[in-house]
Structures are given as structure tokens and as C-alpha cells.
Design a protein around this motif. Structure first.
Motif, PDB file in Angstrom:
ATOM      1  N   LEU A 460     -16.489  -0.615  -1.139  1.00 60.05           N
ATOM      2  CA  LEU A 460     -17.868  -1.074  -1.049  1.00 60.05           C
ATOM      3  C   LEU A 460     -18.017  -2.245  -0.082  1.00 60.05           C
ATOM      4  CD1 LEU A 460     -18.857  -0.960  -4.829  1.00 60.05           C
ATOM      5  CD2 LEU A 460     -19.646   0.596  -3.041  1.00 60.05           C
ATOM      6  N   ARG A 461     -17.038  -3.109  -0.054  1.00 56.13           N
ATOM      7  CA  ARG A 461     -17.138  -4.311   0.770  1.00 56.13           C
ATOM      8  C   ARG A 461     -16.853  -4.039   2.239  1.00 56.13           C
ATOM      9  NH1 ARG A 461     -13.622  -7.939  -3.544  1.00 56.13           N
ATOM     10  NH2 ARG A 461     -15.360  -8.577  -4.872  1.00 56.13           N
ATOM     11  N   ARG A 462     -15.859  -3.200   2.526  1.00 60.97           N
ATOM     12  CA  ARG A 462     -15.432  -3.054   3.920  1.00 60.97           C
ATOM     13  C   ARG A 462     -15.150  -1.622   4.342  1.00 60.97           C
ATOM     14  NH1 ARG A 462      -9.322  -5.531   3.999  1.00 60.97           N
ATOM     15  NH2 ARG A 462      -9.164  -4.183   5.840  1.00 60.97           N
ATOM     16  N   GLY A 463     -15.034  -0.708   3.368  1.00 62.89           N
ATOM     17  CA  GLY A 463     -14.784   0.693   3.703  1.00 62.89           C
ATOM     18  C   GLY A 463     -13.411   0.954   4.257  1.00 62.89           C
ATOM     19  N   SER A 464     -12.450   0.081   3.984  1.00 60.08           N
ATOM     20  CA  SER A 464     -11.104   0.240   4.531  1.00 60.08           C
ATOM     21  C   SER A 464     -10.140  -0.612   3.725  1.00 60.08           C
ATOM     22  CB  SER A 464     -11.065  -0.177   6.003  1.00 60.08           C
ATOM     23  OG  SER A 464     -11.332  -1.576   6.133  1.00 60.08           O
ATOM     24  N   GLY A 465      -8.840  -0.501   4.096  1.00 59.87           N
ATOM     25  CA  GLY A 465      -7.838  -1.375   3.502  1.00 59.87           C
ATOM     26  C   GLY A 465      -7.147  -0.813   2.287  1.00 59.87           C
ATOM     27  N   TYR A 466      -7.156   0.516   2.103  1.00 60.66           N
ATOM     28  CA  TYR A 466      -6.586   1.097   0.892  1.00 60.66           C
ATOM     29  C   TYR A 466      -6.031   2.493   1.166  1.00 60.66           C
ATOM     30  CZ  TYR A 466     -11.236   3.125   1.129  1.00 60.66           C
ATOM     31  OH  TYR A 466     -12.375   3.747   1.573  1.00 60.66           O
ATOM     32  N   TYR A 467      -5.209   2.947   0.205  1.00 57.94           N
ATOM     33  CA  TYR A 467      -4.683   4.307   0.230  1.00 57.94           C
ATOM     34  C   TYR A 467      -4.598   4.815  -1.201  1.00 57.94           C
ATOM     35  CZ  TYR A 467      -1.134   8.053   0.393  1.00 57.94           C
ATOM     36  OH  TYR A 467      -0.446   9.233   0.235  1.00 57.94           O
ATOM     37  N   ILE A 468      -5.149   5.989  -1.458  1.00 58.19           N
ATOM     38  CA  ILE A 468      -4.957   6.672  -2.736  1.00 58.19           C
ATOM     39  C   ILE A 468      -3.702   7.517  -2.587  1.00 58.19           C
ATOM     40  CG2 ILE A 468      -5.952   8.263  -4.418  1.00 58.19           C
ATOM     41  CD1 ILE A 468      -8.714   7.463  -3.400  1.00 58.19           C
ATOM     42  N   ASP A 469      -2.650   7.113  -3.259  1.00 55.83           N
ATOM     43  CA  ASP A 469      -1.330   7.705  -3.017  1.00 55.83           C
ATOM     44  C   ASP A 469      -1.193   9.078  -3.662  1.00 55.83           C
ATOM     45  OD1 ASP A 469       1.341   7.971  -2.253  1.00 55.83           O
ATOM     46  OD2 ASP A 469       2.013   7.183  -4.189  1.00 55.83           O
ATOM     47  N   VAL A 470      -0.933  10.050  -2.813  1.00 54.90           N
ATOM     48  CA  VAL A 470      -0.647  11.403  -3.283  1.00 54.90           C
ATOM     49  C   VAL A 470       0.783  11.793  -2.902  1.00 54.90           C
ATOM     50  CG1 VAL A 470      -3.048  12.163  -3.298  1.00 54.90           C
ATOM     51  CG2 VAL A 470      -1.706  12.386  -1.193  1.00 54.90           C
ATOM     52  N   GLY A 471       1.604  10.797  -2.623  1.00 56.39           N
ATOM     53  CA  GLY A 471       3.008  11.081  -2.368  1.00 56.39           C
ATOM     54  C   GLY A 471       3.609  10.402  -1.165  1.00 56.39           C
ATOM     55  N   ALA A 472       2.810  10.089  -0.160  1.00 52.23           N
ATOM     56  CA  ALA A 472       3.373   9.559   1.081  1.00 52.23           C
ATOM     57  C   ALA A 472       3.886   8.135   0.941  1.00 52.23           C
ATOM     58  CB  ALA A 472       2.334   9.635   2.202  1.00 52.23           C
ATOM     59  N   ALA A 473       3.358   7.380  -0.023  1.00 54.52           N
ATOM     60  CA  ALA A 473       3.834   6.004  -0.185  1.00 54.52           C
ATOM     61  C   ALA A 473       5.298   5.983  -0.601  1.00 54.52           C
ATOM     62  CB  ALA A 473       2.979   5.255  -1.200  1.00 54.52           C
ATOM     63  N   ASP A 474       5.739   6.984  -1.344  1.00 52.74           N
ATOM     64  CA  ASP A 474       7.158   7.058  -1.711  1.00 52.74           C
ATOM     65  C   ASP A 474       8.036   7.220  -0.484  1.00 52.74           C
ATOM     66  OD1 ASP A 474       7.411   6.734  -4.531  1.00 52.74           O
ATOM     67  OD2 ASP A 474       6.424   8.663  -4.808  1.00 52.74           O
ATOM     68  N   LEU A 475       7.521   7.899   0.537  1.00 52.23           N
ATOM     69  CA  LEU A 475       8.306   8.074   1.762  1.00 52.23           C
ATOM     70  C   LEU A 475       8.550   6.737   2.451  1.00 52.23           C
ATOM     71  CD1 LEU A 475       6.546  11.270   3.189  1.00 52.23           C
ATOM     72  CD2 LEU A 475       8.676  11.141   1.873  1.00 52.23           C
ATOM     73  N   VAL A 476       7.559   5.848   2.400  1.00 49.87           N
ATOM     74  CA  VAL A 476       7.733   4.513   2.967  1.00 49.87           C
ATOM     75  C   VAL A 476       8.686   3.704   2.096  1.00 49.87           C
ATOM     76  CG1 VAL A 476       6.564   2.354   3.548  1.00 49.87           C
ATOM     77  CG2 VAL A 476       5.509   4.545   4.126  1.00 49.87           C
ATOM     78  N   ALA A 477       8.490   3.800   0.773  1.00 49.08           N
ATOM     79  CA  ALA A 477       9.366   3.049  -0.139  1.00 49.08           C
ATOM     80  C   ALA A 477      10.818   3.485  -0.001  1.00 49.08           C
ATOM     81  CB  ALA A 477       8.876   3.233  -1.575  1.00 49.08           C
ATOM     82  N   ASN A 478      11.023   4.783   0.263  1.00 48.54           N
ATOM     83  CA  ASN A 478      12.388   5.316   0.376  1.00 48.54           C
ATOM     84  C   ASN A 478      12.990   5.132   1.763  1.00 48.54           C
ATOM     85  OD1 ASN A 478      12.081   6.201  -2.226  1.00 48.54           O
ATOM     86  ND2 ASN A 478      11.569   8.308  -1.664  1.00 48.54           N
ATOM     87  N   GLY A 479      12.162   4.767   2.734  1.00 50.90           N
ATOM     88  CA  GLY A 479      12.647   4.633   4.101  1.00 50.90           C
ATOM     89  C   GLY A 479      12.635   5.933   4.883  1.00 50.90           C
ATOM     90  N   ASP A 480      12.107   7.016   4.282  1.00 53.31           N
ATOM     91  CA  ASP A 480      12.022   8.284   5.015  1.00 53.31           C
ATOM     92  C   ASP A 480      11.024   8.177   6.167  1.00 53.31           C
ATOM     93  OD1 ASP A 480      13.847   9.771   3.363  1.00 53.31           O
ATOM     94  OD2 ASP A 480      12.293   9.822   1.830  1.00 53.31           O
TER      95      ASP A 480
END
Length: 609
Positions: A460-480
Motif C-alpha cells: 500500500l505504501r510503495r508497491g514494492s520491496g517484498y516477495y511472496i515466497d513460493v520456493g525461490a528464496a530457498d535457492l538463495v538461502a542454499n546458494g544455488d
């Protein structure tokens, strides 16, 4: 309303009597035009949000002084009366909540009232909405059209012949009263509303088919919001519709919806320029339809081009010497052309994660560049904790229809909405603490919003700055998916170089760098002067990152009158397009029918873009 009411201020433990007494006294105060008495019925800290019913605007006033300001400006014209409960009120945690109905001089309304005890029952929040204009009701239910014309008539036209005649004459013999530029879900939803209200309107879009706005995006794209949150007006998704709809399925639904709802819709049509004549009270809009020029002269112009419609493409040194491919995320074709290549994705929000995930799945060497912190929430947690009470099968089982859910959500004033959101995101943080620990250990900069209120307030404030994680965040956490952090300084022939000198070898650069304010479309189509007159579109004035103050209380310039006469902005996610299209359509219908629409609280301009 029950006649068995206790006088206001009389102690009663019965919520029905308490609400009936408040409504009766409020109704009488408004009838007597006693502004001070009516304002005194609101708590010292209180909020009245009005959607068109009193203000011919979308506006929120605060505390008794704000209520008095609204009533002094609108009471005589509005002539509100007949306040009553629509169903039995409920008590919980010291708050009495009641669904209410009322009437005005020109229409019918409904709303939601919350009472608290403060030297007697006082309104803490009041939502009032106009849902229909008297004498101009939508042809629904008992008012539905006959369809068949019985009897003998030599001049009879079939339904198909009438539609063909209308299509042939629109834009030439007859002009649309409203021209909607942009035929995505927002323009289509508004077009359906206007059709039901018998407002001559036309929706135009540059794509060859309705729904192409979705079909043209990267192939892995699915909605991140669940189906219960995403219905269009009038025609809900089937019960078997997937919880998260793939983009091509959404595209096909929008195309079929446009036909079924008989939305006047021109494909392959570009708006080239527009200018407004206050003397004539109309716009001159030059368009190109299927390559042929045409001039349209609507009375009102709606830009439904999407808050995620005008790409922010950075200008960087070295872009002209980079030998590989470069494109914004909105033009990303998907992973297939990039197998075996090195891809750098600049950005770390929804599109960036989706694109990185699809690239990794297809064996592409991919690096994400995080330039600033991002809020991430896991989809399952958001569904259960954030949305489940209003938009879910369980909510439906509890009697919370989509329409009720929309009004409950609308009844929470933006000023205090974060207070309701913070505990929900605290629950999500606790539930998914192991996930967040792994993500941050990988070096990812994560935040919960500047006040811990999470995703929806960021939206509502800025329309940006977020991600609804459907799996890709684990790839970053794992280093993939490799993570790099910092601002991009420049490009070389074969690399992206960060400000600290880090070089990221690249064959392809994807700029997942977001979108600009919708008034950028007004600058392109009309003029920079008009864009500046309207000012920034979107945001609340929360004085947080990318949402500068002062506090404005509503979404800037959305679904309501702007400082440019007869220019409107419409859009948002599917939920907002559905809900707010009604109020925009009623404002346009009232003007078509010559109903007086004095606007209370026309938004001042504090920021140009």
C-alpha cells in the motif's frame, strides 16, 4: 431497525440495543443537521472512511473534528437517513461490530460500524459506502433483463444484430462517455461495471487479445494471491479453479470474461495522445486501431494502465558496450533462450525471485543482485495467517463472502492498519524462524517493513520491496542462486560491475527494477504539465521509504477525482480492481446522469512522481 432501543448513554449489555440506540441517535442528529451532536458520537480517537456515499470521493476523516468537517461540507446535499442494522451485531474484545444500511438523497449504502465504550457507546470506526444509485440500479436479480422480446415486431433486432450495430457505431457514429486506456484486469473489471450501469464506455488495449498482458510474461508466472482474493466482479472463478492461477489461465479467463460480460473492448489499439478542453467538457484522444488513425472524444478518461505497467529501466554507464542481451523483467521471455548462459538479475523482489527460480530450474547460471533489503513471507504462512480469516474456504464456511471480506478490509483505516498487521507478521516470523535464519546466514538483507507490519503495508505504501515466497528464496538461502549485494555502477562488454568493484560475469542482464508512478502514463499520453498537476499516484503519505509524507489517508489519486478534471486512475491487484471498480463506476454514472457530485477533500498534490 428495532424500535426497542435504549437512549444513547444508557447502560445495556445487549449489542443489538446498543447499536440500535446509537444508530437512532445518529440518524436523528443528521436529520436535525446537528453536526456537533453527530460528531460527539465518535470516540476521541476515531475514524470514518467514506467511499463515495457522503463525499463523492474516497476519503477518511479522523476524530470528532474530522467528522464535523465532513458533515458540515456534505450533510445538506447527502441527506442521509434510514440507518439500520443489516444483521445482528457482535461483541468481541470490548468492541461491538455491526453491519449497517442507510440511504442518501441519491442512492443506497451499506457499511460497518464499530462501537466502543467511552462515556457511553461511541463510534471507533465507521465505514460508509454507496453501492447503488436510486433509479439507476444494476439489472440484476429481480431486475435482470428479459432477453427475449415476445410478440410480433417487423423492426426486431436479435441480440447479435444489436451488438453488431453497437460495435460498428462505437467511436464513429457514437462516442464513448468514458474511455478506459488499458485492458488488463483493471480495465476489464471497470468495463463490466460500466456496462451493467449502462454507461457508454470503451476499453482499449494495445495487445491483440484480452489477457495478453498476462500471456506475454515469463512462462513460470503464477498469481501469488489465492483465488478467493482474486475474483472479478459479477462472475467468480469456478469452485475448481486452482488456488494460484497460472498466467495463461488468467489470460484466457480475462478474454472469456470480456466476451461473456459484453465489455466494449478494442484490441490492437494504441492511445497516441490526449488533450482536455474544459470549454467543451471532453477529451480529444488520438488512437491507432489496427494501424488506422481515429479520433475519440470521451467526456472522461480513465488510465487503467496498471501500477506495475510503466517499467523503471535504469540508465547505466556501459549499457551501450555490453555485448549480451538486456531487458526489463516485464519483457523477460522465460528461461529457455538462456540455457548455458550466465544471467545476472538486478533486483530482489517478486519478479526477480520468480525469474531466478525459473532460470535455475532450467540449468542456467544465475546471480541475483540485491540493492536494498527485501521483505519475504512464505506463501503458506501468508495464506493461513495473513489472509485466511477473510479469503479462504474456511472464511466462506464462516459466512464471510468475498463481498463481506472486501468491506471488512475496507473498514480498517489506513492510519491504524499496521497495528492489525504487526501481530500477524510476528506469528509468521515465529512460525518460519528457521527459514529466516538460513536466509540471513546466506547474507540476504531481510526486513519486516519499517514498523514490522509486513507485506501488505509495503504494498500500500510503495508497491514494492517484498516477495511472496513460493520456493525461490530457498535457492538463495542454499546458494544455488548466487547472491551479490550492492548498487550497480556500470557494465562492461561481458560483466556487471558493482559499486565496490565486484565484477559479475554476464551474458544476459535482467533489470527486475520495478515500475514507476502511474502519472508517468499521463505524462506520456497527455503532458508533463497534467502529470504534475495530478501528482504522484499510489502511496499513503506514511513517511516511510518511497512513500513520503505528509499523511494523506488514502491511496493517492486512485479510483477517485484528481486535480485534472475528468481524469481518473484505476488499477491495483485483482482484489482492488474488483472492489474499487464499483465506486469509480458509480462516480462516472452519476456524472453521466447529471447527478450533483460535490467532491469533499479533493486531494492536494505534495509529490510530482
Amino acid at each position: 431497525m428495532s424500535t426497542d432501543t435504549a437512549p444513547l448513554g444508557t447502560a445495556t449489555t445487549d449489542p443489538q440495543q446498543r447499536v440500535d440506540a446509537w444508530l437512532a441517535d445518529f440518524d436523528q442528529a443528521l436529520h436535525d443537521r446537528d453536526v456537533d451532536r453527530a460528531a460527539g458520537m465518535f470516540a476521541a480517537t476515531s475514524f470514518w472512511r467514506d467511499l463515495v456515499a457522503f463525499s463523492w470521493n474516497l476519503t477518511t476523516v479522523e476524530n470528532p473534528d474530522g467528522v464535523a468537517d465532513l458533515l458540515r461540507a456534505t450533510l445538506a446535499d447527502t441527506d442521509p437517513h434510514g440507518f439500520a442494522t443489516e444483521e445482528p451485531p457482535e461483541d468481541a474484545d470490548g468492541v461491538t461490530t455491526a453491519w449497517i444500511t442507510f440511504a442518501t438523497a441519491v442512492g443506497r449504502g451499506r457499511g460497518l460500524l464499530r462501537l466502543v465504550e467511552e462515556d457511553g457507546p461511541k463510534a471507533f470506526t465507521l465505514l460508509t459506502t454507496l453501492y447503488e444509485l436510486t433509479g439507476f440500479e444494476e439489472p440484476r436479480g429481480t431486475q435482470r433483463p428479459m432477453g427475449a422480446e415476445h410478440g410480433a415486431n417487423k423492426e426486431r433486432l436479435t441480440w447479435l444484430e444489436r451488438r453488431q450495430k453497437e460495435d460498428a457505431e462505437l467511436g464513429t457514429v457514437t462516442q464513448p462517455y468514458v474511455l478506459v486506456v488499458g485492458g488488463g484486469q483493471g480495465g476489464i473489471a471497470l468495463g463490466a461495471r460500466l456496462r451493467h450501469l449502462d454507461v457508454p464506455a470503451l476499453v482499449i488495449d494495445k495487445h491483440p487479445r484480452p489477457g495478453d498482458q498476462w500471456r506475454g510474461r515469463y512462462k513460470s508466472l503464477c498469481l501469488h494471491d489465492p483465488v478467493w482474493y482474486d475474483h472479478l466482479p459479477y462472475l467468480k472463478f469456478p469452485d475448481s479453479w486452482p488456488v494460484f492461477a497460472p498466467k495463461d489461465k488468467i489470460g484466457d479467463w480475462l478474454e472469456s470474461y470480456t466476451r461473456v460480460m459484453e465489455v466494449p473492448y478494442w484490441t490492437s489499439t494504441r492511445a497516441l495522445s490526449a488533450s482536455y478542453s474544459p470549454e467543451a467538457g471532453e477529451w480529444t484522444v488520438e488512437v491507432e486501431r489496427d494501424g488506422a488513425p481515429l479520433t475519440l472524444r470521451p467526456k472522461h478518461l480513465v488510465l487503467a494502465t496498471g501500477m506495475s505497467g510503466k517499467p523503471n529501466v535504469p540508465t547505466l554507464p556501459g549499457q551501450d558496450v555490453f555485448r549480451g542481451a538486456q531487458h526489463h523483467s516485464s519483457a523477460h521471455p522465460g528461461p529457455d533462450p538462456f540455457v548455458g548462459k550466465r544471467v545476472v538479475v538486478v533486483g530482489s523482489n517478486n519478479s526477480a525471485f520468480d525469474i531466478c527460480g525459473a532460470l535455475w530450474e532450467n540449468g542456467v547460471d544465475v546471480t541475483m543482485v540485491q540493492r536494498s533489503s527485501t521483505h519475504i513471507v512464505k506463501s503458506a504462512s501468508l495464506m493461513e495467517i495473513g489472509l485466511g480469516a477473510l479469503y479462504s474456504e474456511q472464511a466462506l464456511a464462516n459466512g464471510i463472502t468475498t463481498e463481506k471480506a472486501d468491506l471488512i478490509f475496507a473498514s480498517l483505516p489506513y492510519r491504524i492498519m499496521h497495528e492489525f498487521q504487526i501481530p500477524l507478521y510476528q506469528q509468521m516470523a515465529e512460525r518460519d524462524q528457521d527459514f529466516y535464519a538460513r536466509l540471513e546466514a546466506a547474507g540476504f538483507d531481510h526486513d519486516w517493513g519499517e514498523d514490522g507490519s509486513g507485506l501488505f503495508m509495503k504494498y500500500l505504501r510503495r508497491g514494492s520491496g517484498y516477495y511472496i515466497d513460493v520456493g525461490a528464496a530457498d535457492l538463495v538461502a542454499n546458494g544455488d542462486v548466487r547472491l551479490a549485494k550492492g548498487q550497480v555502477d556500470h557494465l562492461t562488454t561481458d560483466a556487471v560491475v558493482l559499486a565496490d568493484g565486484t565484477e559479475l560475469p554476464a551474458d544476459v542482464v535482467v533489470y527486475a527494477t520495478g515500475y514507476g508512478s502511474m502519472n508517468g502514463w499521463a505524462a506520456d499520453l497527455i503532458s508533463q504539465e497534467v502529470a504534475d498537476r495530478v501528482g504522484k499516484v499510489w502511496g499513503l503519505g506514511s513517511d516511510t521509504t518511497k512513500d513520503p509524507g505528509p499523511w494523506e489517508g488514502e491511496q493517492r489519486n486512485m479510483w477517485k477525482p484528481t486535480q485534472q478534471e475528468a481524469l481518473w486512475f484505476h488499477g491495483g491487484n485483482l482484489h482492488q480492481s474488483r472492489h474499487y471498480s464499483l465506486y469509480l463506476a458509480l462516480q462516472l454514472k452519476a456524472r453521466l446522469e447529471g447527478i450533483s457530485t460535490p467532491v469533499f477533500g479533493l486531494q492536494p498534490v505534495h509529490h510530482l512522481s
